[in-house]
Design a protein around this motif. Structure first.
Motif, PDB file in Angstrom:
ATOM      1  N   ILE A  57       1.022  -1.219  -0.278  1.00  0.00           N
ATOM      2  CA  ILE A  57       0.038  -0.300   0.311  1.00  0.00           C
ATOM      3  C   ILE A  57       1.219   1.651  -0.289  1.00  0.00           C
ATOM      4  O   ILE A  57       0.468   1.974  -1.135  1.00  0.00           O
ATOM      5  N   ALA A  58       1.731   1.254   1.015  1.00  0.00           N
ATOM      6  CA  ALA A  58       2.659   2.226   0.951  1.00  0.00           C
ATOM      7  C   ALA A  58       3.399   2.820  -0.626  1.00  0.00           C
ATOM      8  O   ALA A  58       3.665   3.711  -0.815  1.00  0.00           O
ATOM      9  N   VAL A  59       3.976   2.003  -1.718  1.00  0.00           N
ATOM     10  CA  VAL A  59       4.914   2.309  -2.432  1.00  0.00           C
ATOM     11  C   VAL A  59       3.652   2.182  -3.386  1.00  0.00           C
ATOM     12  O   VAL A  59       4.228   2.379  -4.728  1.00  0.00           O
ATOM     13  N   ALA A  60       2.017   1.994  -3.716  1.00  0.00           N
ATOM     14  CA  ALA A  60       1.163   1.951  -4.528  1.00  0.00           C
ATOM     15  C   ALA A  60       0.691   3.420  -4.915  1.00  0.00           C
ATOM     16  O   ALA A  60       0.957   4.401  -4.600  1.00  0.00           O
ATOM     17  N   GLU A  66      -4.162   9.041   1.521  1.00  0.00           N
ATOM     18  CA  GLU A  66      -4.795   7.311   0.791  1.00  0.00           C
ATOM     19  C   GLU A  66      -4.066   6.346   1.771  1.00  0.00           C
ATOM     20  O   GLU A  66      -3.805   5.558   1.976  1.00  0.00           O
ATOM     21  N   ARG A  67      -2.920   6.502   0.903  1.00  0.00           N
ATOM     22  CA  ARG A  67      -1.578   5.646   1.135  1.00  0.00           C
ATOM     23  C   ARG A  67      -1.728   5.271   2.623  1.00  0.00           C
ATOM     24  O   ARG A  67      -1.107   4.094   3.234  1.00  0.00           O
ATOM     25  N   ALA A  68      -1.397   6.472   3.628  1.00  0.00           N
ATOM     26  CA  ALA A  68      -1.165   6.624   5.162  1.00  0.00           C
ATOM     27  C   ALA A  68      -2.504   5.468   5.614  1.00  0.00           C
ATOM     28  O   ALA A  68      -2.245   5.349   6.405  1.00  0.00           O
ATOM     29  N   ALA A  69      -2.890   6.211   5.157  1.00  0.00           N
ATOM     30  CA  ALA A  69      -4.718   6.028   5.993  1.00  0.00           C
ATOM     31  C   ALA A  69      -4.439   4.364   6.336  1.00  0.00           C
ATOM     32  O   ALA A  69      -4.828   3.226   6.816  1.00  0.00           O
ATOM     33  N   ALA A  73      -4.219   1.394   9.328  1.00  0.00           N
ATOM     34  CA  ALA A  73      -5.879   0.189   8.803  1.00  0.00           C
ATOM     35  C   ALA A  73      -5.000  -1.734   9.404  1.00  0.00           C
ATOM     36  O   ALA A  73      -5.141  -2.316  10.230  1.00  0.00           O
ATOM     37  N   VAL A  74      -3.771  -1.113   7.723  1.00  0.00           N
ATOM     38  CA  VAL A  74      -3.469  -2.310   7.864  1.00  0.00           C
ATOM     39  C   VAL A  74      -2.347  -2.981   9.209  1.00  0.00           C
ATOM     40  O   VAL A  74      -2.183  -3.999   9.893  1.00  0.00           O
ATOM     41  N   LEU A  75      -1.138  -2.024   9.286  1.00  0.00           N
ATOM     42  CA  LEU A  75      -0.183  -2.089  10.795  1.00  0.00           C
ATOM     43  C   LEU A  75      -1.462  -2.224  12.054  1.00  0.00           C
ATOM     44  O   LEU A  75      -0.793  -3.103  13.281  1.00  0.00           O
ATOM     45  N   LEU A 124     -11.696   4.798  11.112  1.00  0.00           N
ATOM     46  CA  LEU A 124     -10.287   6.596  11.250  1.00  0.00           C
ATOM     47  C   LEU A 124     -10.045   6.453   9.285  1.00  0.00           C
ATOM     48  O   LEU A 124      -9.935   7.398   8.542  1.00  0.00           O
ATOM     49  N   ALA A 125      -9.603   4.960   9.015  1.00  0.00           N
ATOM     50  CA  ALA A 125      -8.786   4.968   7.757  1.00  0.00           C
ATOM     51  C   ALA A 125      -9.813   5.698   6.407  1.00  0.00           C
ATOM     52  O   ALA A 125      -9.420   6.102   5.716  1.00  0.00           O
TER      53      ALA A 125
END
Length: 264
Positions: A57-60, A66-69, A73-75, A124-125
């Motif tokens: 997600i981070a590098v998409a 949006e990527r940070a959110a 959520a995943v972490l 939150l995401a």
């Protein structure tokens, strides 16, 4: 597949595989389990899957917010799952009712931590991603509901991973590669996703599904997805039963006969 999406897929796969290769060298008893066949397996596939899913997600491609959110959520989902793996391993209570009942009695179980922690992170995401609050809440339900669904089907080797890979590929989830590279260890009964991996990968899949539903059907698409996930949660025993049978099929195809039982 665009170059940026392809890069995200490669990064997710490499981080997932590399994380598992490093972590699986450890022998901490808290991260070991005895499976249905009496074999000792590691839960380190779970943290590796979470790291791979978050990296994808981070590098998409897409807005940073949006990527940070999605990474958040995943972490958080993976972290709540890890808490349950480590603290709630011996707790026989299963299902929302049991944990909410304990909460009413003043006991905060690891299952309650998962329920509220993953739910809050999902909402939150969603709110960080969507402009309208209602769409953010719906996306949050999809994220948290998908995390729960993947955990429901993680009752035998191969099913959760296969579900994430197939649905993730359809929804454009780069982190599905992190599940794919862990499939041999999971189906080969060398590792389990545990609550850590099931919830983490489920949240990553939920992020992708919420985005896909919004693109294809707008608010209506998210409502349909959220309703389906709530229905699946309400019929959790049936969903898990179907997953057990599916695991038996996968095991026979892989040449590993046997009857899987619910993961702890």
């Amino acid at each position: 597949m665009g170059t940026n999406v392809g890069r995200a897929v490669v990064v997710a796969g490499l981080v997932g595989a590399g994380g598992y290769a490093v972590l699986s060298r450890r022998t901490d008893a808290a991260w070991l389990r005895t499976n249905h066949a009496g074999r000792t397996v590691t839960l380190y596939a779970g943290p590796a899957a979470v790291l791979g899913g978050a990296a994808g997600i981070a590098v998409a491609p897409g807005p940073v917010r949006e990527r940070a959110a999605g990474v958040l959520a995943v972490l958080v989902a993976g972290g709540c799952g890890a808490y349950d793996d480590l603290v709630g391993a011996d707790d026989p209570r299963r299902g929302f009712r049991a944990h909410l009942g304990a909460l009413r009695g003043g006991e905060v179980t690891s299952g309650a931590v998962k329920l509220f922690g993953i739910g809050a992170a999902g909402v939150l995401a969603g709110l960080l991603t969507e402009e309208r609050a209602v769409d953010g809440v719906l996306s949050g339900v999809v994220i948290a509901g998908t995390a729960h669904l993947v955990n429901l089907v993680d009752v035998g080797p191969g099913v959760a991973v296969a579900s994430v890979v197939s649905l993730g590929a359809a929804a454009g989830m780069p982190g599905a590669a992190a599940a794919a590279v862990l499939a041999p260890a999971d189906l080969g009964e060398r590792a389990m996703l545990g609550d850590t991996g099931a919830h983490g990968l489920g949240a990553a899949l939920g992020v992708a599904l919420a985005g896909w539903g919004g693109r294809c059907g707008g608010r209506t698409g998210r409502v349909v997805l959220a309703a389906g996930l709530v229905a699946a949660a309400a019929n959790g025993e049936r969903v898990s039963g179907l997953a057990r049978r599916a695991s038996g099929v996968l095991r026979r195809v892989a040449g590993r006969p046997g009857t899987p039982v619910a993961a702890t």
